[in-house]
Scaffold this motif. Structure first.
Motif, PDB file in Angstrom:
ATOM      1  N   ASN A   8       0.828  -1.215   0.000  1.00  0.00           N
ATOM      2  CA  ASN A   8       0.000   0.000   0.000  1.00  0.00           C
ATOM      3  C   ASN A   8       0.857   1.257   0.000  1.00  0.00           C
ATOM      4  OD1 ASN A   8      -2.426  -1.403  -0.046  1.00  0.00           O
ATOM      5  ND2 ASN A   8      -2.581  -1.471   2.185  1.00  0.00           N
ATOM      6  N   ARG A  11       2.009   1.906  -3.513  1.00  0.00           N
ATOM      7  CA  ARG A  11       0.897   2.484  -4.284  1.00  0.00           C
ATOM      8  C   ARG A  11       0.711   3.957  -3.918  1.00  0.00           C
ATOM      9  NH1 ARG A  11      -2.993  -0.892  -2.998  1.00  0.00           N
ATOM     10  NH2 ARG A  11      -2.651  -2.180  -4.830  1.00  0.00           N
ATOM     11  N   GLN A  12       0.768   4.251  -2.633  1.00  0.00           N
ATOM     12  CA  GLN A  12       0.591   5.631  -2.169  1.00  0.00           C
ATOM     13  C   GLN A  12       1.696   6.529  -2.713  1.00  0.00           C
ATOM     14  OE1 GLN A  12       0.508   5.971   2.086  1.00  0.00           O
ATOM     15  NE2 GLN A  12       0.561   8.199   2.046  1.00  0.00           N
ATOM     16  N   ILE A  13       2.936   6.061  -2.671  1.00  0.00           N
ATOM     17  CA  ILE A  13       4.068   6.836  -3.205  1.00  0.00           C
ATOM     18  C   ILE A  13       3.825   7.134  -4.679  1.00  0.00           C
ATOM     19  CG2 ILE A  13       6.500   6.669  -3.879  1.00  0.00           C
ATOM     20  CD1 ILE A  13       6.940   5.042  -1.274  1.00  0.00           C
ATOM     21  N   ARG A  14       3.403   6.118  -5.400  1.00  0.00           N
ATOM     22  CA  ARG A  14       3.178   6.270  -6.835  1.00  0.00           C
ATOM     23  C   ARG A  14       2.075   7.294  -7.115  1.00  0.00           C
ATOM     24  NH1 ARG A  14       0.462   3.894 -10.606  1.00  0.00           N
ATOM     25  NH2 ARG A  14      -0.575   2.329  -9.323  1.00  0.00           N
ATOM     26  N   TYR A  15       0.962   7.204  -6.396  1.00  0.00           N
ATOM     27  CA  TYR A  15      -0.144   8.140  -6.597  1.00  0.00           C
ATOM     28  C   TYR A  15       0.242   9.558  -6.205  1.00  0.00           C
ATOM     29  CZ  TYR A  15      -3.450   4.308  -7.448  1.00  0.00           C
ATOM     30  OH  TYR A  15      -4.110   3.231  -7.958  1.00  0.00           O
ATOM     31  N   GLU A  16       0.908   9.707  -5.069  1.00  0.00           N
ATOM     32  CA  GLU A  16       1.276  11.050  -4.596  1.00  0.00           C
ATOM     33  C   GLU A  16       2.252  11.743  -5.529  1.00  0.00           C
ATOM     34  OE1 GLU A  16       2.705  10.596  -0.590  1.00  0.00           O
ATOM     35  OE2 GLU A  16       0.678  10.328   0.217  1.00  0.00           O
ATOM     36  N   ASN A  17       3.017  10.944  -6.263  1.00  0.00           N
ATOM     37  CA  ASN A  17       3.991  11.509  -7.192  1.00  0.00           C
ATOM     38  C   ASN A  17       3.512  11.445  -8.641  1.00  0.00           C
ATOM     39  OD1 ASN A  17       6.586  12.178  -5.545  1.00  0.00           O
ATOM     40  ND2 ASN A  17       5.785  10.270  -4.697  1.00  0.00           N
ATOM     41  N   SER A  18       2.235  11.149  -8.810  1.00  0.00           N
ATOM     42  CA  SER A  18       1.599  11.105 -10.135  1.00  0.00           C
ATOM     43  C   SER A  18       2.381  10.251 -11.128  1.00  0.00           C
ATOM     44  CB  SER A  18       1.418  12.524 -10.688  1.00  0.00           C
ATOM     45  OG  SER A  18       0.652  13.290  -9.806  1.00  0.00           O
ATOM     46  N   GLU A  39       2.486  -3.864  -5.356  1.00  0.00           N
ATOM     47  CA  GLU A  39       1.394  -3.166  -4.669  1.00  0.00           C
ATOM     48  C   GLU A  39       0.422  -4.140  -4.022  1.00  0.00           C
ATOM     49  OE1 GLU A  39      -0.241  -0.470  -7.563  1.00  0.00           O
ATOM     50  OE2 GLU A  39       1.475   0.879  -7.409  1.00  0.00           O
ATOM     51  N   PHE A  57      12.356   8.351  -1.959  1.00  0.00           N
ATOM     52  CA  PHE A  57      11.152   9.017  -1.467  1.00  0.00           C
ATOM     53  C   PHE A  57      11.237   9.358   0.022  1.00  0.00           C
ATOM     54  CE2 PHE A  57       9.955   6.782  -5.301  1.00  0.00           C
ATOM     55  CZ  PHE A  57       9.353   7.807  -6.017  1.00  0.00           C
TER      56      PHE A  57
END
Length: 101
Positions: A8, A11-18, A39, A57
């Protein structure tokens, strides 16, 4: 941290960094399918990639891994502690059965 929590977090890192799965995978020389599996924590990334993700990150790798260590199995301790109680209980029941025969 559990495997699912680490997944998770990725996934969060990926979403927050678009970042798309492909972009994230390209950053670590893996396929987008590998990122999708990470993920879902099936399996997690290799340790060297996980360390690199933490470094990139600004995540403390040591605290991430310390939390992942599994605690002692509490069920076994519970069962081992319950055995003498069960034996005592069964002994009392057998005593009363023999007494009232």
């Amino acid at each position: 941290m559990t495997d699912n929590e680490i997944g998770n977090l990725i996934r969060q890192i990926r979403y927050e960094n678009s970042l798309s799965s492909r972009e994230f995978g390209d950053k670590y020389n893996v396929s987008f399918q590998s990122v999708a599996r990470w993920e879902r924590a099936k399996p997690l990334p290799p340790e060297e990639i996980l360390k690199q993700i933490c470094e990139d990150f600004d995540i403390d790798y040591d605290s991430l891994r310390k939390k992942k260590e599994k605690p002692p199995i509490k069920k076994i301790y519970f069962i081992l502690n319950a055995i003498p109680i069960l034996i005592s209980f069964l002994t009392i029941i057998l005593f009363f059965i023999m007494l009232f025969k």
